[in-house]
Design a protein around this motif. Structure first.
Motif, PDB file in Angstrom:
ATOM      1  N   LYS A 107       0.847  -1.198   0.000  1.00  0.00           N
ATOM      2  CA  LYS A 107       0.000   0.000   0.000  1.00  0.00           C
ATOM      3  C   LYS A 107       0.887   1.255   0.000  1.00  0.00           C
ATOM      4  CE  LYS A 107      -4.145   1.880   0.642  1.00  0.00           C
ATOM      5  NZ  LYS A 107      -5.385   1.640  -0.031  1.00  0.00           N
ATOM      6  N   LEU A 111       1.880   1.929  -3.552  1.00  0.00           N
ATOM      7  CA  LEU A 111       0.714   2.501  -4.244  1.00  0.00           C
ATOM      8  C   LEU A 111       0.598   3.986  -3.921  1.00  0.00           C
ATOM      9  CD1 LEU A 111      -2.007   2.374  -5.824  1.00  0.00           C
ATOM     10  CD2 LEU A 111      -3.064   1.835  -3.618  1.00  0.00           C
ATOM     11  N   TYR A 150      -7.876   3.310  -8.835  1.00  0.00           N
ATOM     12  CA  TYR A 150      -7.217   2.010  -8.801  1.00  0.00           C
ATOM     13  C   TYR A 150      -8.168   0.966  -8.230  1.00  0.00           C
ATOM     14  CZ  TYR A 150      -6.566   2.686  -3.796  1.00  0.00           C
ATOM     15  OH  TYR A 150      -6.781   2.895  -2.455  1.00  0.00           O
ATOM     16  N   LYS A 151      -7.837  -0.282  -8.518  1.00  0.00           N
ATOM     17  CA  LYS A 151      -8.587  -1.410  -7.974  1.00  0.00           C
ATOM     18  C   LYS A 151      -7.576  -2.435  -7.464  1.00  0.00           C
ATOM     19  CE  LYS A 151     -12.473  -3.128  -9.688  1.00  0.00           C
ATOM     20  NZ  LYS A 151     -13.391  -3.795 -10.636  1.00  0.00           N
ATOM     21  N   TYR A 152      -7.790  -2.888  -6.249  1.00  0.00           N
ATOM     22  CA  TYR A 152      -6.951  -3.923  -5.661  1.00  0.00           C
ATOM     23  C   TYR A 152      -7.445  -5.266  -6.173  1.00  0.00           C
ATOM     24  CZ  TYR A 152      -4.503  -6.582  -2.037  1.00  0.00           C
ATOM     25  OH  TYR A 152      -3.688  -7.454  -1.362  1.00  0.00           O
ATOM     26  N   SER A 207      -3.699  -9.155  -4.890  1.00  0.00           N
ATOM     27  CA  SER A 207      -2.500  -8.619  -4.226  1.00  0.00           C
ATOM     28  C   SER A 207      -1.755  -7.579  -5.053  1.00  0.00           C
ATOM     29  CB  SER A 207      -1.535  -9.736  -3.829  1.00  0.00           C
ATOM     30  OG  SER A 207      -2.171 -10.623  -2.943  1.00  0.00           O
ATOM     31  N   GLU A 208      -2.359  -7.104  -6.121  1.00  0.00           N
ATOM     32  CA  GLU A 208      -1.745  -6.067  -6.964  1.00  0.00           C
ATOM     33  C   GLU A 208      -2.756  -4.941  -7.169  1.00  0.00           C
ATOM     34  OE1 GLU A 208       1.288  -6.585  -7.218  1.00  0.00           O
ATOM     35  OE2 GLU A 208       1.614  -8.723  -7.405  1.00  0.00           O
ATOM     36  N   TYR A 209      -2.336  -3.859  -7.820  1.00  0.00           N
ATOM     37  CA  TYR A 209      -3.205  -2.707  -8.045  1.00  0.00           C
ATOM     38  C   TYR A 209      -3.295  -2.404  -9.536  1.00  0.00           C
ATOM     39  CZ  TYR A 209      -2.555  -2.056  -3.057  1.00  0.00           C
ATOM     40  OH  TYR A 209      -2.519  -2.252  -1.702  1.00  0.00           O
TER      41      TYR A 209
END
Length: 95
Positions: free
Chosen positions: A5, A8, A23-25, A28-30
């Motif tokens: 985070k 990010l 953004y969208k989680y 485990s990635e963005y």
């Protein structure tokens, strides 16, 4: 390896001059969007953008975001003006 985070937040700060960034989680990635268009993402704490015609010859290093994915381009800069220019070019190509 999951993206943090904190990373990010760092990237979103570099993108602060670009309107419409969300953004969208996911897994485990963005995934990064501008005005609803996916232009890139954060994968293993790497900021990657799609490889489009306007940015493919700029000397950015290709990287695979995850196994079986198409190569994307690594943005290895902290220059927010340069990053803004890259993102706007990619999004324009994707419209």
């Amino acid at each position: 390896m999951a993206s943090s985070k904190d990373y990010l937040t760092f990237i979103l700060d570099l993108l602060r001059e670009v309107n419409g960034i969300t953004y969208k989680y996911m897994m485990s990635e963005y995934i990064l969007y501008k005005d609803g268009i996916i232009f890139g993402g954060i994968y293993d704490d790497r900021f990657l953008i799609k490889n489009t015609k306007s940015v493919k010859d700029l000397g950015l290093k290709e990287q695979i975001p995850y196994p079986s994915a198409k190569p994307m381009l690594l943005v290895d800069s902290e220059d927010s003006d340069y990053i803004k220019e890259l993102v706007l070019k990619v999004v324009n190509d994707l419209k």
